[in-house]
Motif scaffolding. Sequence first.
Motif, PDB file in Angstrom:
ATOM      1  N   LEU B 117      88.154 -55.066 -11.846  1.00 13.69           N
ATOM      2  CA  LEU B 117      86.781 -54.555 -11.794  1.00 13.69           C
ATOM      3  C   LEU B 117      86.319 -54.139 -13.192  1.00 13.69           C
ATOM      4  CD1 LEU B 117      86.882 -52.441  -8.508  1.00 13.69           C
ATOM      5  CD2 LEU B 117      85.886 -54.710  -8.867  1.00 13.69           C
ATOM      6  N   ALA B 118      87.174 -53.380 -13.879  1.00 13.59           N
ATOM      7  CA  ALA B 118      86.794 -52.899 -15.210  1.00 13.59           C
ATOM      8  C   ALA B 118      86.602 -54.064 -16.169  1.00 13.59           C
ATOM      9  CB  ALA B 118      87.846 -51.938 -15.747  1.00 13.59           C
ATOM     10  N   GLY B 119      87.532 -55.004 -16.128  1.00  9.43           N
ATOM     11  CA  GLY B 119      87.483 -56.120 -17.063  1.00  9.43           C
ATOM     12  C   GLY B 119      86.328 -57.057 -16.782  1.00  9.43           C
ATOM     13  N   TYR B 120      86.002 -57.234 -15.499  1.00  8.30           N
ATOM     14  CA  TYR B 120      84.979 -58.225 -15.178  1.00  8.30           C
ATOM     15  C   TYR B 120      83.578 -57.645 -15.276  1.00  8.30           C
ATOM     16  CZ  TYR B 120      82.617 -62.140 -13.104  1.00  8.30           C
ATOM     17  OH  TYR B 120      81.791 -63.200 -12.915  1.00  8.30           O
ATOM     18  N   GLU B 178      93.306 -58.911 -19.712  1.00 11.65           N
ATOM     19  CA  GLU B 178      93.435 -60.316 -19.327  1.00 11.65           C
ATOM     20  C   GLU B 178      92.135 -60.818 -18.690  1.00 11.65           C
ATOM     21  OE1 GLU B 178      95.700 -63.636 -19.503  1.00 11.65           O
ATOM     22  OE2 GLU B 178      96.177 -61.635 -20.241  1.00 11.65           O
ATOM     23  N   THR B 179      91.553 -59.985 -17.833  1.00  8.03           N
ATOM     24  CA  THR B 179      90.310 -60.379 -17.172  1.00  8.03           C
ATOM     25  C   THR B 179      89.194 -60.587 -18.191  1.00  8.03           C
ATOM     26  OG1 THR B 179      90.989 -59.004 -15.330  1.00  8.03           O
ATOM     27  CG2 THR B 179      88.711 -59.763 -15.334  1.00  8.03           C
ATOM     28  N   MET B 180      89.143 -59.697 -19.162  1.00  5.76           N
ATOM     29  CA  MET B 180      88.122 -59.848 -20.203  1.00  5.76           C
ATOM     30  C   MET B 180      88.280 -61.179 -20.911  1.00  5.76           C
ATOM     31  SD  MET B 180      87.817 -56.169 -21.974  1.00  5.76           S
ATOM     32  CE  MET B 180      86.643 -54.991 -21.360  1.00  5.76           C
ATOM     33  N   ALA B 181      89.538 -61.518 -21.205  1.00  7.37           N
ATOM     34  CA  ALA B 181      89.786 -62.790 -21.886  1.00  7.37           C
ATOM     35  C   ALA B 181      89.389 -63.952 -20.980  1.00  7.37           C
ATOM     36  CB  ALA B 181      91.252 -62.892 -22.284  1.00  7.37           C
ATOM     37  N   GLN B 182      89.775 -63.851 -19.705  1.00  7.96           N
ATOM     38  CA  GLN B 182      89.491 -64.946 -18.770  1.00  7.96           C
ATOM     39  C   GLN B 182      87.992 -65.109 -18.544  1.00  7.96           C
ATOM     40  OE1 GLN B 182      91.679 -66.883 -16.908  1.00  7.96           O
ATOM     41  NE2 GLN B 182      93.577 -66.021 -17.676  1.00  7.96           N
ATOM     42  N   ARG B 183      87.287 -63.960 -18.572  1.00  7.89           N
ATOM     43  CA  ARG B 183      85.852 -64.007 -18.312  1.00  7.89           C
ATOM     44  C   ARG B 183      85.159 -64.882 -19.342  1.00  7.89           C
ATOM     45  NH1 ARG B 183      82.317 -58.656 -18.574  1.00  7.89           N
ATOM     46  NH2 ARG B 183      83.138 -58.842 -20.673  1.00  7.89           N
ATOM     47  N   LEU B 207      91.373 -63.901 -10.457  1.00  9.80           N
ATOM     48  CA  LEU B 207      92.579 -63.340  -9.848  1.00  9.80           C
ATOM     49  C   LEU B 207      93.779 -64.291  -9.888  1.00  9.80           C
ATOM     50  CD1 LEU B 207      93.847 -60.930  -8.421  1.00  9.80           C
ATOM     51  CD2 LEU B 207      93.089 -61.875  -6.252  1.00  9.80           C
ATOM     52  N   PRO B 208      93.594 -65.569  -9.466  1.00 11.05           N
ATOM     53  CA  PRO B 208      94.772 -66.454  -9.464  1.00 11.05           C
ATOM     54  C   PRO B 208      95.394 -66.584 -10.846  1.00 11.05           C
ATOM     55  CG  PRO B 208      92.933 -67.481  -8.329  1.00 11.05           C
ATOM     56  CD  PRO B 208      92.398 -66.240  -8.956  1.00 11.05           C
ATOM     57  N   ASN B 209      94.562 -66.550 -11.877  1.00  6.34           N
ATOM     58  CA  ASN B 209      95.115 -66.699 -13.226  1.00  6.34           C
ATOM     59  C   ASN B 209      95.774 -65.433 -13.722  1.00  6.34           C
ATOM     60  OD1 ASN B 209      94.326 -69.465 -14.431  1.00  6.34           O
ATOM     61  ND2 ASN B 209      92.565 -68.795 -13.244  1.00  6.34           N
ATOM     62  N   VAL B 210      95.193 -64.308 -13.310  1.00  7.37           N
ATOM     63  CA  VAL B 210      95.745 -63.027 -13.739  1.00  7.37           C
ATOM     64  C   VAL B 210      97.054 -62.736 -13.012  1.00  7.37           C
ATOM     65  CG1 VAL B 210      95.331 -60.540 -13.587  1.00  7.37           C
ATOM     66  CG2 VAL B 210      93.552 -62.041 -14.467  1.00  7.37           C
ATOM     67  N   LEU B 211      97.165 -63.324 -11.801  1.00  6.86           N
ATOM     68  CA  LEU B 211      98.312 -63.031 -10.952  1.00  6.86           C
ATOM     69  C   LEU B 211      99.654 -63.323 -11.619  1.00  6.86           C
ATOM     70  CD1 LEU B 211      97.725 -61.707  -8.414  1.00  6.86           C
ATOM     71  CD2 LEU B 211      97.866 -63.852  -7.187  1.00  6.86           C
ATOM     72  N   LEU B 289     106.547 -69.270 -17.124  1.00  3.05           N
ATOM     73  CA  LEU B 289     105.142 -69.366 -16.729  1.00  3.05           C
ATOM     74  C   LEU B 289     104.225 -69.483 -17.934  1.00  3.05           C
ATOM     75  CD1 LEU B 289     105.024 -66.666 -13.916  1.00  3.05           C
ATOM     76  CD2 LEU B 289     105.424 -69.121 -13.724  1.00  3.05           C
ATOM     77  N   ASP B 290     104.729 -69.018 -19.072  1.00  3.18           N
ATOM     78  CA  ASP B 290     103.873 -68.944 -20.239  1.00  3.18           C
ATOM     79  C   ASP B 290     103.272 -70.268 -20.696  1.00  3.18           C
ATOM     80  OD1 ASP B 290     103.107 -66.531 -20.982  1.00  3.18           O
ATOM     81  OD2 ASP B 290     104.256 -66.432 -22.831  1.00  3.18           O
ATOM     82  N   PRO B 291     104.096 -71.318 -20.842  1.00  2.00           N
ATOM     83  CA  PRO B 291     103.500 -72.568 -21.316  1.00  2.00           C
ATOM     84  C   PRO B 291     102.382 -73.040 -20.384  1.00  2.00           C
ATOM     85  CG  PRO B 291     105.807 -72.855 -20.719  1.00  2.00           C
ATOM     86  CD  PRO B 291     105.513 -71.417 -20.665  1.00  2.00           C
ATOM     87  N   VAL B 292     102.523 -72.707 -19.102  1.00  2.00           N
ATOM     88  CA  VAL B 292     101.492 -73.097 -18.163  1.00  2.00           C
ATOM     89  C   VAL B 292     100.198 -72.344 -18.458  1.00  2.00           C
ATOM     90  CG1 VAL B 292     100.948 -73.297 -15.718  1.00  2.00           C
ATOM     91  CG2 VAL B 292     103.320 -73.400 -16.487  1.00  2.00           C
ATOM     92  N   MET B 293     100.395 -71.083 -18.849  1.00  2.00           N
ATOM     93  CA  MET B 293      99.220 -70.267 -19.158  1.00  2.00           C
ATOM     94  C   MET B 293      98.683 -70.593 -20.545  1.00  2.00           C
ATOM     95  SD  MET B 293      98.900 -68.353 -16.484  1.00  2.00           S
ATOM     96  CE  MET B 293      97.690 -67.205 -17.108  1.00  2.00           C
ATOM     97  N   GLN B 294      99.361 -71.493 -21.255  1.00  2.00           N
ATOM     98  CA  GLN B 294      98.957 -71.879 -22.609  1.00  2.00           C
ATOM     99  C   GLN B 294      98.798 -70.676 -23.525  1.00  2.00           C
ATOM    100  OE1 GLN B 294      95.980 -74.122 -20.935  1.00  2.00           O
ATOM    101  NE2 GLN B 294      97.550 -75.597 -20.437  1.00  2.00           N
ATOM    102  N   ARG B 295      99.826 -69.861 -23.546  1.00  2.00           N
ATOM    103  CA  ARG B 295      99.747 -68.744 -24.476  1.00  2.00           C
ATOM    104  C   ARG B 295     100.963 -68.684 -25.354  1.00  2.00           C
ATOM    105  NH1 ARG B 295      99.497 -64.295 -21.453  1.00  2.00           N
ATOM    106  NH2 ARG B 295      98.765 -65.581 -19.798  1.00  2.00           N
TER     107      ARG B 295
END
Lengths: 290, 295, 334
Positions: B117-120, B178-183, B207-211, B289-295
Amino acid sequence: MSALLSIENLSAVSRRDGKPILRDVSLQVESGTIHGLVGESGAGKSTISKIVLGIVSGGVVVTAGRVMLDGKDLVQIPERDKRILIGSQLALIPQDPLTALNPGRHIGDQLTDSLRMWKGFNRKAAWARALELLDHVAIRDPARVMDQFPHHLSGGMRQRVLIAAAFAIEPKLLIADEPTTALDATVQKQVLQLLKRLQAEHGTSVVFVTHDLGVVAQICDDVTLLFQGKVMEQGTAATIFNAPRHAYTRALLAASPRYDNPAAGLNPIDDAVIAACYAQIQQFDGVQHG
Amino acid sequence: MVDVTITAASHQNWKPIVAAAFSDPKVAVGGGFILLLIILALGADLIAPHDPLAQDLMLGSLPPVGMAGTEPGYWLGTDDLGRDVLSRFIHGTRIALTVAFVAATIAATVGTVVGLLAGYFGGWIDVVVSRLIEIWMAFPAVLLSILIVAILGSGMHSVIIAIAIIDWTRFARVVRAETMAQRQADYVTASTVLGFSRLGILAGEILPNVLWVVLGLFTLELGLAVVIEAILSFVGLSVSSDTPTWGGMIAQGRGIIYQAWWVFALPLAGLLATVLAFNQLGAGLRRSLDPVMQR
Amino acid sequence: MIGLITKRAGMAAVTLFGVAVVVFGLLRVAPGDPIAMMIGPGATADDILRLRASYGLDQPLINQFWIWLGSLLQGDFGTSISRRIDVGQLLLERLPATIELALMALLVSMVLGGFIAIIGTLWRRHWASGAIDGVNGVLLAIPEFVWALALVLALGVAFPVLPLSGRINPSLTTDFRTGFSLLESLLIFRFDLAADLARHMTMPVLALALPLAGIIARVLREALSEAMMQDYVTLARVKGMSELRLILFEAMRNAIGPTLALTGVQFTFLIGGTVIVEKIFSYPGLGNMAIDAVVNRDFPLIQGLVLMFGVIFILINLLVDFAVVAFNPRLRHG
Ligand SMILES: Nc1ncnc2c1ncn2[C@@H]1O[C@H](COP(=O)(O)OP(=O)(O)OP(=O)(O)O)[C@@H](O)[C@H]1O
Ligand SMILES: [Mg+2]
């Protein structure tokens, strides 16, 4: 005149895939001359410079050859001796002045490093000498600049600082890896003139890396032309420009903006010439492995 | 105008991800040990060789096998009251794991929702949440947890609540960032253009990405929760003192450490191994999981 | 830069106020009448009422809060129920021991973490760096509570080389003028006392320092490795600097800023960790007293302690913010 730097049959491959990066490169840099190392991007110019300076990354493996400086083989001598030899006798002017100065150290400290390490200067004497050096590369108010951090200076200023630092220890050999590409055109010209002037004054030998034939014509005595890590043509600047033997050289000359006549049009390099170059390299690789 | 496949791309195919995670050695070792603990906890009544509460003063302070003066059947010795150390340890995994999983789940859920909520939405919600997190960080976690349990009264529920109250900020902080970045990421913009509702985007896209990030944190939190529970039972504030817990055993063992060090050593070793196992599991999960998240 | 500092200081004040609100709230929801606890058995209902009024407890909650806050700001933390001493005085008595412990742990963690990071960077192309990373991973994975217990078993029982509890051997009776016993004993050249204090401190310090050392090592190592790939390091290498010198004088300057910022934040966690570590080693500091206060339900003392920790944490964070500005030439000269 004898050769100060003599690279003999140097070959290198990529550690990852074994792909050749340098193919049997030989070149001599005579004392007090400027040797142009020319080639398109990826030709291996920087790799050669880095091998000479002992800073080649772990991704590149030297497979054969010698790098003789004043009769000592830089590839063979022990790490510590090599560090001292390079530190006290070689210098580098890097391509990107924005990243080549330590953002966390005062300009003055970075300028005096070599003097204090290799010339026996104490702090005070080194500082005084550095002021002279800055003055010599036409930096106004050197005392102030000495106390500043790199982010206070413009790109052109930083490159001058780097040139001053390079000449500080009166190196026998200076390697300038595209020292002007990151600067804008007017500054480029000034920096080039400065470099040429200092070189003449100190009688320094220079390896000048560039892909700009115009620059080569202005300042180089000898030229080595590389393609895919292979020497295509080598000789004095006069011969290369006036009587090029290799088709690639001719095509390259035709393709560059004419330094003597900028108005003349550009001729893109003929695909057939490039194909011929690749054929020559393939043939070379075949001989190596077959 | 907007390529709908962008949206689809955010729901990555999770099967290869899971496969990659399971083949990671850290996940295998860490997860394997945790699985063992879970089995011990579930089957404690069957697995434990003795009743963890049965006292026998005739068999007090027996050393573990391999030392002089052991009694057959008491593999890892007994405490000063003659209770079987191994059995108490096995039963102790129950409290440890129950507290860990329940508390970590609550903390993760609360923290994730607040962070999302805060991030979005940003704005005043974000200001309030950021301030809250900052205030929370100004309390020493251990002291706060002890205080909360003291206020609520000891017992497993209080321990769980205390851990959740303290540690939701761990999730909120990371999820918010993370949400801020994803937004900012393309696919969210794309969805906005397509006219999804804001909450829909939050639940369906972000949510699915932050999960994945939450999963890594959750694993670490499990380890931390086990430790906090041990601290609370060490101080005597967790469950009632006759229920076997690792922290309780450690506190008891600390008192008789020169006579029966094994009472202290076994739960300590268990704690150590559990923390490391959760840590390895978390590190392994993040790595795979990281390479999948490309980070 | 001034603007940044005032902004941070303002935010710290807001946070501090929030901490006060939370503490006030926590103590109101706590079961039990604080007055009844304060006054002890044998008081008449009238006494209680009078005391209530004198503390403003008959007023609405919001007024109570302002009264409470006002007395705090005047330095009045109330009287400890279990010890019957002024809370402020108790806090000041115990604070130095905790400060010495925490600072010593910080020092050890920075030296150890820095050492690990430097060795790891120096050997980054060597297989040994993998082993160093592994050890470091263990250091940082294990929390101070578990380290403390492991140390008890290892250095207190298995190889009993260090004392298990206390701050100083009781037979060494000395009147210290201040609570900073270690510092004081060094200043008056009583190295025998200093040595005994150090021996008592070793285990709690290690328990607190090891996890932080691991964190410092990891962050610094990453920052150093990143810096070692920069052009300016390459240029300095051409100048003939040794690898160690490159790390210490070229890379460190730019790696240390972010590391120090993180260390500052982590230092607050370390101070939080003193609570349980002091308890385990019966070290007479704030943390040890805090646990006793909770167990004894000594709410005035708890309140004072929690606020004290809050102020310390917020001050440290503020200091870190300033230090980050001071260490970064770009920010400093704006
Ligand atoms: N660290 C490395 N690992 C593997 N290959 C490398 C590495 N560095 C360079 N190469 C390869 O070596 C070849 C020559 O690179 P080099 O940087 O010497 O070219 P260059 O002539 O300096 O080009 P440019 O004009 O772009 O600077 C390239 O094909 C590059 O991919
Ligand atoms: Mg290059």
